[in-house]
Motif scaffolding. Sequence first.
Motif, short mmCIF file in Angstrom:
data_model
loop_
_atom_site.label_atom_id
_atom_site.label_comp_id
_atom_site.label_asym_id
_atom_site.label_seq_id
_atom_site.Cartn_x
_atom_site.Cartn_y
_atom_site.Cartn_z
N PRO A 150 -18.00 78.62 -20.03
CA PRO A 150 -19.28 78.65 -19.54
C PRO A 150 -20.16 77.47 -19.62
CG PRO A 150 -19.07 79.28 -21.98
CD PRO A 150 -17.61 79.12 -21.26
N LEU A 151 -21.12 77.28 -18.90
CA LEU A 151 -22.30 76.17 -18.89
C LEU A 151 -23.01 76.35 -20.13
CD1 LEU A 151 -23.23 76.82 -15.18
CD2 LEU A 151 -21.81 75.32 -16.06
N VAL A 152 -23.24 75.34 -20.51
CA VAL A 152 -24.06 75.08 -21.77
C VAL A 152 -25.15 73.89 -21.44
CG1 VAL A 152 -23.89 74.08 -24.10
CG2 VAL A 152 -21.71 75.01 -23.04
N ALA A 153 -26.32 74.24 -22.40
CA ALA A 153 -27.40 73.36 -22.36
C ALA A 153 -27.13 72.02 -22.67
CB ALA A 153 -28.61 73.83 -23.22
N GLU A 154 -27.43 70.94 -21.82
CA GLU A 154 -26.77 69.62 -21.89
C GLU A 154 -27.53 69.06 -23.31
OE1 GLU A 154 -27.87 66.44 -19.21
OE2 GLU A 154 -29.39 67.58 -18.59
N PHE A 155 -28.54 69.22 -23.65
CA PHE A 155 -29.09 68.73 -24.92
C PHE A 155 -28.71 69.35 -26.28
CE2 PHE A 155 -33.02 67.67 -22.31
CZ PHE A 155 -32.31 66.42 -21.55
N SER A 156 -28.02 70.30 -26.22
CA SER A 156 -27.63 71.04 -27.47
C SER A 156 -26.62 70.33 -28.49
CB SER A 156 -27.12 72.42 -27.30
OG SER A 156 -25.90 72.30 -26.42
N PRO A 157 -25.75 69.57 -27.69
CA PRO A 157 -24.99 68.81 -28.91
C PRO A 157 -25.95 67.85 -29.75
CG PRO A 157 -24.05 68.47 -26.61
CD PRO A 157 -25.41 69.11 -26.64
N ALA A 158 -26.99 67.32 -29.59
CA ALA A 158 -27.55 66.49 -30.45
C ALA A 158 -27.86 67.14 -31.64
CB ALA A 158 -28.93 66.10 -29.74
N ALA A 159 -28.61 68.58 -31.79
CA ALA A 159 -28.70 68.95 -33.32
C ALA A 159 -27.39 69.32 -33.94
CB ALA A 159 -29.69 70.35 -32.83
N LEU A 160 -26.30 69.86 -33.14
CA LEU A 160 -25.05 69.94 -33.91
C LEU A 160 -24.71 68.46 -34.39
CD1 LEU A 160 -22.92 72.04 -34.71
CD2 LEU A 160 -21.63 71.16 -32.53
N GLY A 161 -24.47 67.66 -33.93
CA GLY A 161 -24.03 66.20 -34.22
C GLY A 161 -24.77 66.03 -35.45
N GLY A 162 -26.04 65.83 -35.19
CA GLY A 162 -27.03 65.58 -36.90
C GLY A 162 -26.69 66.20 -37.69
N ARG A 163 -26.32 67.51 -37.89
CA ARG A 163 -25.87 68.06 -38.91
C ARG A 163 -24.39 68.14 -39.38
NH1 ARG A 163 -29.33 72.63 -40.29
NH2 ARG A 163 -31.27 72.21 -39.10
N LEU A 164 -23.76 67.50 -38.55
CA LEU A 164 -22.06 67.12 -38.83
C LEU A 164 -22.05 65.89 -39.20
CD1 LEU A 164 -20.21 69.26 -36.20
CD2 LEU A 164 -20.11 69.53 -38.70
N GLY A 165 -23.26 64.72 -38.93
CA GLY A 165 -23.17 63.55 -39.31
C GLY A 165 -22.31 62.66 -38.11
N ILE A 166 -22.26 63.12 -36.94
CA ILE A 166 -21.56 62.58 -35.84
C ILE A 166 -22.33 62.47 -34.49
CG2 ILE A 166 -19.34 63.55 -36.66
CD1 ILE A 166 -19.58 65.62 -34.31
N SER A 167 -21.85 61.67 -33.64
CA SER A 167 -22.65 61.34 -32.45
C SER A 167 -22.92 62.40 -31.73
CB SER A 167 -22.32 59.95 -31.72
OG SER A 167 -20.87 60.61 -31.06
N THR A 168 -24.03 62.27 -30.82
CA THR A 168 -24.19 63.47 -29.69
C THR A 168 -22.95 63.62 -28.90
OG1 THR A 168 -26.56 63.04 -29.74
CG2 THR A 168 -25.57 64.12 -27.77
N HIS A 169 -22.15 62.43 -28.39
CA HIS A 169 -21.25 62.56 -27.64
C HIS A 169 -20.14 63.25 -28.38
CE1 HIS A 169 -18.30 61.52 -24.84
NE2 HIS A 169 -17.42 60.99 -25.78
N ALA A 170 -19.84 62.84 -29.55
CA ALA A 170 -18.70 63.53 -30.54
C ALA A 170 -18.85 64.85 -30.51
CB ALA A 170 -18.58 62.98 -31.88
N ALA A 171 -20.37 65.38 -30.78
CA ALA A 171 -20.52 66.98 -31.06
C ALA A 171 -20.48 67.56 -29.74
CB ALA A 171 -22.06 66.85 -31.29
N ARG A 172 -20.74 66.89 -28.46
CA ARG A 172 -20.34 67.60 -27.28
C ARG A 172 -18.80 67.72 -26.94
NH1 ARG A 172 -22.75 66.44 -21.08
NH2 ARG A 172 -20.66 67.21 -20.03
N GLU A 173 -17.99 66.65 -27.47
CA GLU A 173 -16.43 66.93 -27.31
C GLU A 173 -16.00 67.94 -28.13
OE1 GLU A 173 -14.30 65.21 -25.31
OE2 GLU A 173 -16.03 64.89 -24.26
N LEU A 174 -16.69 68.17 -29.31
CA LEU A 174 -16.10 69.13 -30.05
C LEU A 174 -16.75 70.47 -29.65
CD1 LEU A 174 -15.22 70.46 -32.81
CD2 LEU A 174 -17.65 69.97 -33.79
#
Length: 446
Positions: A70-94
Amino acid sequence: MDLGGLDGMSGGELLDHVDALARQQRQTEVAILRAARQHAIINDEHSIPGWQLRAPGGQRPRRFGGVGTPLVAEFSPAALGGRLGISTHAARELMADALDIAHRLPRLQARVEALQVKVSYARYIARRTRNLTREQADYVDERTVESADGRIPWTRFETLVEAAVKASDPAAAAEHERVEAKRQFAQATSSTEDGMRGFYVRANLGVIAKLDAAVAYFATALAHLGDARSEDDRRVTAVLVLANPVHALDLLQRYQQWLADQQPPASKPAVDLADLMPAVVLYVHTYAGADTTDIGRVEDHGPVTETWIREHLGPCARFTVQPVLDIEGQAPVDGYEIPDRHREAVHLMGPADTFPHSPNISRAQQIDHTIAYRKGKAAKGAGQSRIGNYAKMTVLHHRIKTFAGWQVKQPFPGIEVWQDPFGALYLVDHTGTRRLGRHRDDGEAA
């Protein structure tokens, strides 16, 4: 020092504690993967406010995973990355990996959820299949899911996945090989550190094999002629010699004379300079028949298409075709020395070091007698040197078996059961290593 209660544990208790920690770690990684997938579901294309879709620079829906996700909102990885302590790019890959595993790799998904496959193994397959069609990804899923549970070490797992990806679309793999074949060069690296610099050669494996053999040969010649430096030092000098044909010819002639001097006076054969240069042998495994996938394997290199073998090895190599070896038909011998035909059979049964989780697949390993060889009268007619009583091992693992309290049995040829000094059992065969629990006092596995 407070070690959280660890200092009061025995060696076996500590390893049992490590078992529990490893399971907790796997459970946590699966939970994070689930959360990443759910984060993508919550932040789907419909979660984006309409005004952002219309605003210049506003958020847009993106496909993070492969076709069918499915398609995903492109800014959404930023918040996930912050909680996991990883970069936005790494969160997007996850998030992309989590979606691919769920939507394109159902067999892996089931084994991940059952804690049978590490998340890292599943995520690697997700990345390698992202640009494939759903049908091709399903092909790779089917052919890698069994070995994705950690039974083979990481480097061998990478090779397995690469072969499956190539086999899922041999035509695309051949085209990729043709493109890559044009990207060959030999040039000095740009960086210099403390007066040292590198030289990088990118060429097909046949060229590199010949270059490596020549460097090794000249380094050996230097040693025989009195150069007592380390092998690395002699190899660098060998490269310098090869860079000057006059020096190379001079060294060959001096080495030719040295070889002649080693022969008895009455039997000194004439040595042709051309015969001094090393022969290069590459082992290429291909599969004949209707079920062929047009993918071959070159030992110490990895999977390649048969098109590559024809176009790159064909013009510069002579092929000796060997039929499949009758492994079970190898007659045992009574001597301690292992015949070459037995060594070849052991390698074909399983190219890897048979110690649990070993990544080494080199031919240059020791062949160990699983049941120790008995000398003297006990050896007569016993056929101790036989298929079913051999195992490949590196020197380190051979020493561990001999001196460190490990035990091993080979109930069937090519299948070994290892027990560590604390009772943990491991089954090792051609598919890799699997944990069998631990040895009980009654002799059964727990």
